[in-house]
Design an enzyme around this catalytic site. Structure first.
Site, PDB file in Angstrom:
ATOM      1  N   LEU C  96       0.840  -1.197   0.000  1.00 38.92           N
ATOM      2  CA  LEU C  96       0.000   0.000   0.000  1.00 38.92           C
ATOM      3  C   LEU C  96       0.873   1.244   0.000  1.00 38.92           C
ATOM      4  O   LEU C  96       1.996   1.228   0.500  1.00 38.92           O
ATOM      5  CB  LEU C  96      -0.907  -0.021   1.227  1.00 38.92           C
ATOM      6  CG  LEU C  96      -1.847  -1.239   1.244  1.00 38.92           C
ATOM      7  CD1 LEU C  96      -2.297  -1.545   2.647  1.00 38.92           C
ATOM      8  CD2 LEU C  96      -3.045  -0.978   0.337  1.00 38.92           C
ATOM      9  N   PRO C  97       0.345   2.343  -0.545  1.00 37.01           N
ATOM     10  CA  PRO C  97       1.233   3.490  -0.754  1.00 37.01           C
ATOM     11  C   PRO C  97       1.725   4.207   0.499  1.00 37.01           C
ATOM     12  O   PRO C  97       2.808   4.758   0.498  1.00 37.01           O
ATOM     13  CB  PRO C  97       0.413   4.430  -1.640  1.00 37.01           C
ATOM     14  CG  PRO C  97      -0.991   3.968  -1.528  1.00 37.01           C
ATOM     15  CD  PRO C  97      -0.973   2.523  -1.151  1.00 37.01           C
ATOM     16  N   THR C 128       6.031   0.705   2.702  1.00 33.31           N
ATOM     17  CA  THR C 128       7.030   1.393   3.518  1.00 33.31           C
ATOM     18  C   THR C 128       6.292   2.252   4.529  1.00 33.31           C
ATOM     19  O   THR C 128       5.617   3.216   4.150  1.00 33.31           O
ATOM     20  CB  THR C 128       7.953   2.265   2.640  1.00 33.31           C
ATOM     21  OG1 THR C 128       8.653   1.416   1.735  1.00 33.31           O
ATOM     22  CG2 THR C 128       8.957   3.024   3.490  1.00 33.31           C
ATOM     23  N   LYS C 203      15.092  -0.206   5.539  1.00 33.84           N
ATOM     24  CA  LYS C 203      14.665   0.518   4.344  1.00 33.84           C
ATOM     25  C   LYS C 203      14.780   2.029   4.550  1.00 33.84           C
ATOM     26  O   LYS C 203      15.326   2.759   3.720  1.00 33.84           O
ATOM     27  CB  LYS C 203      13.206   0.145   4.031  1.00 33.84           C
ATOM     28  CG  LYS C 203      12.490   0.997   2.996  1.00 33.84           C
ATOM     29  CD  LYS C 203      12.821   0.605   1.588  1.00 33.84           C
ATOM     30  CE  LYS C 203      12.229   1.572   0.565  1.00 33.84           C
ATOM     31  NZ  LYS C 203      10.811   1.365   0.306  1.00 33.84           N
ATOM     32  N   LYS C 278       8.524  11.530   1.034  1.00 37.61           N
ATOM     33  CA  LYS C 278       7.696  10.716   1.934  1.00 37.61           C
ATOM     34  C   LYS C 278       8.574   9.811   2.808  1.00 37.61           C
ATOM     35  O   LYS C 278       8.393   9.738   4.021  1.00 37.61           O
ATOM     36  CB  LYS C 278       6.724   9.870   1.110  1.00 37.61           C
ATOM     37  CG  LYS C 278       5.785   9.003   1.946  1.00 37.61           C
ATOM     38  CD  LYS C 278       5.419   7.714   1.214  1.00 37.61           C
ATOM     39  CE  LYS C 278       5.357   6.547   2.187  1.00 37.61           C
ATOM     40  NZ  LYS C 278       5.384   5.240   1.517  1.00 37.61           N
TER      41      LYS C 278
END
Lengths: 333, 333, 333, 333
Positions: C96-97, C128, C203, C278
């Site tokens: 998912l974004p 993420t 990440k 982001k």
């Protein structure tokens, strides 16, 4: 205001090294003899005009002959180069745009490797430059039996025209009265700051803090608006609280919050971003040379430098609000 | 001051979405019925005492029972947990140290997944938290027929004791009068800021600009001193110029420049570096969530965070001057 | 590579808390039973296709029905919402974004306030997100007798299509083999990072350092060019010296220095500035929550945020070189 | 490596302005005539020894006579000042600690206002200085019929002793072979960078990016550790991903991650924080003078400056990891 500051000066206990002032003898401080003026740009021209207005004969020069016309019509004597000015006047004011120009000036003063000014001359430099350069200049002047003082200004072209500049003066204290005589013709406040270079230091320090306050105010107003606050209300709250600063209460960068400031006029007029970037560059250089950490001042410098790269060079420095604000057309997601 | 701000509010044309206030009926706003108070720490205790002083019966709780003793002796009813407070009082003030505590509070309010407060209750939160959390809380309260308002304070323990706090209030405008009735017992200024969350927004914005101004002033004073300026003189020059800010003219960080400020007392007292770091963390989070660039605010956050890592956590936030200043024993070369 | 990392894992002596794995029994790890997939965007769709390609039956959903068509034609079962996926599959991958979408996902998983997944399910989240959210999700899953692992990816749409992603996996070690079975269908490297949340941590850390390296390389290349250096030569010198980094030697931001990178294609394709902003926001939030000073990471965040505000949102993140470079038409003085 | 770089140089199409090389005639480039060496500090002494080792007669000087003893015992001729060196040698290498020293050198070269070096001399300066100063020096040398090249080094005292330095050389291309003859006695790589000043530019650019990478790596490792990652595993992940840089894979700042680096030896040895701060000051000055925004480079400068103020001046520059890491005794709350 200058008087107040002078009056309380001794309380701070600064002492001055002994200077031999017997050399300073030929200059007639009280009478209105010719005053030299080098640099007739946006600031220099109205300053020189104010000297004329106060009855001082002026002998002037500029690299652009057309800049000299108006002053010539008002009665000033125009000569070809700084060396001629220095040859005739025993009081010389310089007002040049940046360090490189000063070195060009020095080349004028210093043909064939030796400073050529009249013994006993008073050299007042109102340019904004590195205080280390001011100190070098003072040493060179002293060798010739002359006195060099730095006297940078705050206040823009308007204040220069109306004679309301503030001068921050560095140099030997004994010469301050002589400098003040001329500077009060061009400014409303003449503040003695200490040894040579401290005028520049005060100017640079003020402008660095000003830049930090302006960017900080712009970020804060932008954040508040995005969080749903009315900008005028937010400005009122800040201004009655500990966030208050000159940029929030006197020169607010958000269009519509205040009247009579550049933010209300599409950031036209005022103090250009490019000039602020230049002053911050000086602050950065002096901080580097004195090993002083200036994290926010340094970042402010970088932000104004980025703005210059993005088309804001000639807008007022309060346009950082616009720079940081998301354009609707650019809005992501 | 609050009145002035309220009076001119309509000029700014903010409109409020329609809210059904028929739900808000059981609360007796005018009479002095019991007021709930959750969180009796350094700030909460004196605030609750001021409510008692103004004749309000208080029912209170705190996670540390010993914090409740003094209030109990003064006549307050002490209960075991927030749920009991919410069960008995229809007006509840919360004063908790940080976001996690609020979620703990909510766990108290919300046993078994549903908010359990009295229909028509007024919940006033004076903690400094993320305005997004305030909004979520308001939505949850509304579902129960209650009203939630954020009302963070400026001013420290001293102002809390003397009832001189400033409250920045966010929430539905129709309820502001009811909140004001209680808040004026604890503060000198009660400023209505707009929809729920805007009280927090105003607080966060002010403190972010305050931090920027303080670090900026410290850098600037340090640079000026190294350039040979007398610190008192530099402060005077800044304060009559465009570099002026609250940190330079009211809370100067350089020892010896002003009296009665933490810099004159080895940075004891005042507003701790750790608390400033926390508020800047909130500012950073709200800026991240609203995609607002805050370059100086963000760097200020990092600097206060580094200071916490280097032993300044409990010193006044003006000790950044000391942090940036080169120790003589550390001086290189 | 993953194997290498796993093999040497025990050398670092990380121990895991005891987890009761008797709950994890109903899932048939070896056989190719149905795999759930939630989120069929630019990344999710090719990932799900790779699962199909490896012979796994897929049951999938997305908020946009049109995103599901292609997968349906390839044989996947499409259902209306996440709850249905979770009801039928005992292994579910989510892609998912951003954080808000995860909370929307949770709303799907959690109708009426209780997480509703099959006992013994394996939930793998490749979005993420904030590692703190991963941890909360793992706690919620554990209460239902399910296992949650975070497995964010590096590599873009191309790597997702060709099955060459790198997965960084956090979660209980005993479940890593089960996750690896699925993830190797979609990626070339599957790296076990430690407890739940550490996949996200790895990440986020990588991308923060990547952003710092990219902006640093851009500043440095720009400075070198202005000082008269040929950009290709400067890149060579950096790459054989201590300035070397991935952004200088593999993804150089200066047009003309390398081929096959976005800087050679007007910064089209690659990894968008907005996505980098982001990820840096996540890094900032985790740093704030763990009280970790990240001065350069924080400034990198602000710079990418400013770029989004100035029209760079959809350009590759190496376009910071262009952002910092003075346009000729904007050049001052 | 130098050869490779030279070979491909013409591909980049840099052209050189015409220089009259008829002046450069008296110097016997092929034979081993006396070579001058000015500055016998930690770096200069082993460099001069390597010239002796390769059979070149050396004539040397230093402001501290005791620095000259060892070289004298090895057969070098020691003289009193730079002017004497320049009077006797037609090839002179300078290795001085900073800008001020170069100006002191120039005072030696330039008694009574005119540069006094032998016509046709080759002056090679291996100090790290402002490239603008190198350019001025080259102009002054040219007036005397001499050639000035900048050739700063990378690699520390160890590389200087073993003759493994890397030289980055700026100056007229026609003289590069002559410079190379000497420099290969002292270094493993001799890279031609372009016009005079570009050697300095390359050095400054590399060190700025190095500082950014080191601070970025330190922040990132610290953040990852706080998020629960094993530092060795995190380093491995970064080093196989896009976060990879020299500071992460060759000189990791976290104690225990790598062997044979200063972080494993309490940050002793290596490249001192104070020297890095100096190089970053040069980078800042050149960026300011060329109006180049360097936001991360500038903040890196400030951080190393703050570290100098807090007692890290003589520790290796990778100690920024320690500076940013919260001391347990300082931990707040």
């Amino acid at each position: 205001m200058a008087a107040v500051l002078r009056g309380s000066r001794n309380l701070w206990g600064r002492s001055l090294k002994h200077v031999d002032f017997t050399l300073v003898s030929s200059r007639s401080m009280a009478s209105k003899t010719q005053v030299g003026f080098i640099g007739l740009g946006n600031m220099g021209k109205p300053m020189a005009k104010n000297l004329l207005k106060h009855g001082y004969p002026v002998i002037a020069t500029d690299v652009f002959p057309e800049s000299c016309k108006e002053l010539q019509e008002l009665g000033a004597q125009i000569v070809d180069n700084p060396a001629e000015v220095a040859d005739q006047a025993d009081r010389v004011v310089t007002m040049l745009p940046s360090n490189p120009s000063l070195s060009r000036l020095l080349t004028g003063y210093v043909p064939n490797g030796s400073l050529k000014v009249k013994k006993g001359s008073l050299l007042i430099d109102s340019s904004t430059i590195d205080p280390a350069v001011s100190k070098e200049m003072a040493v060179a002047a002293e060798k010739m039996g002359a006195v060099f003082m730095d006297a940078p200004v705050s206040g823009g072209v308007g204040a220069a025209s109306s004679g309301k500049l503030t001068f921050m003066v560095g140099g030997v204290e004994e010469e301050f009265t002589a400098a003040q005589e001329l500077l009060t013709c061009m400014g409303a406040n003449v503040v003695y700051c200490g040894a040579v270079g401290t005028g520049q230091a005060a100017k640079i320090c003020n402008n660095m803090l000003l830049a930090i306050g302006m960017i900080g105010t712009s970020e804060t107003m932008n954040l508040g608006i995005r969080l749903g606050l009315d900008p005028k209300l937010l400005a009122k709250i800040l201004n009655m609280s500990s966030g208050r600063c000159w940029s929030s209460d006197t020169y607010n960068p958000v269009p519509g919050v205040m009247e009579g400031v550049p933010s209300g006029n599409n950031y036209q007029g005022g103090f250009g971003t490019q000039l602020m970037a230049k002053d911050l560059g000086l602050a950065q250089t002096t901080a580097t040379n004195t090993k002083t950490p200036v994290p926010l001042g340094s970042l402010a410098h970088q932000i104004y430098r980025m703005m210059c790269a993005r088309g804001y060079a000639s807008k007022d420095f309060s346009s950082v609000f616009q720079f940081l604000r998301e354009d609707e057309e650019n809005e992501g997601q």
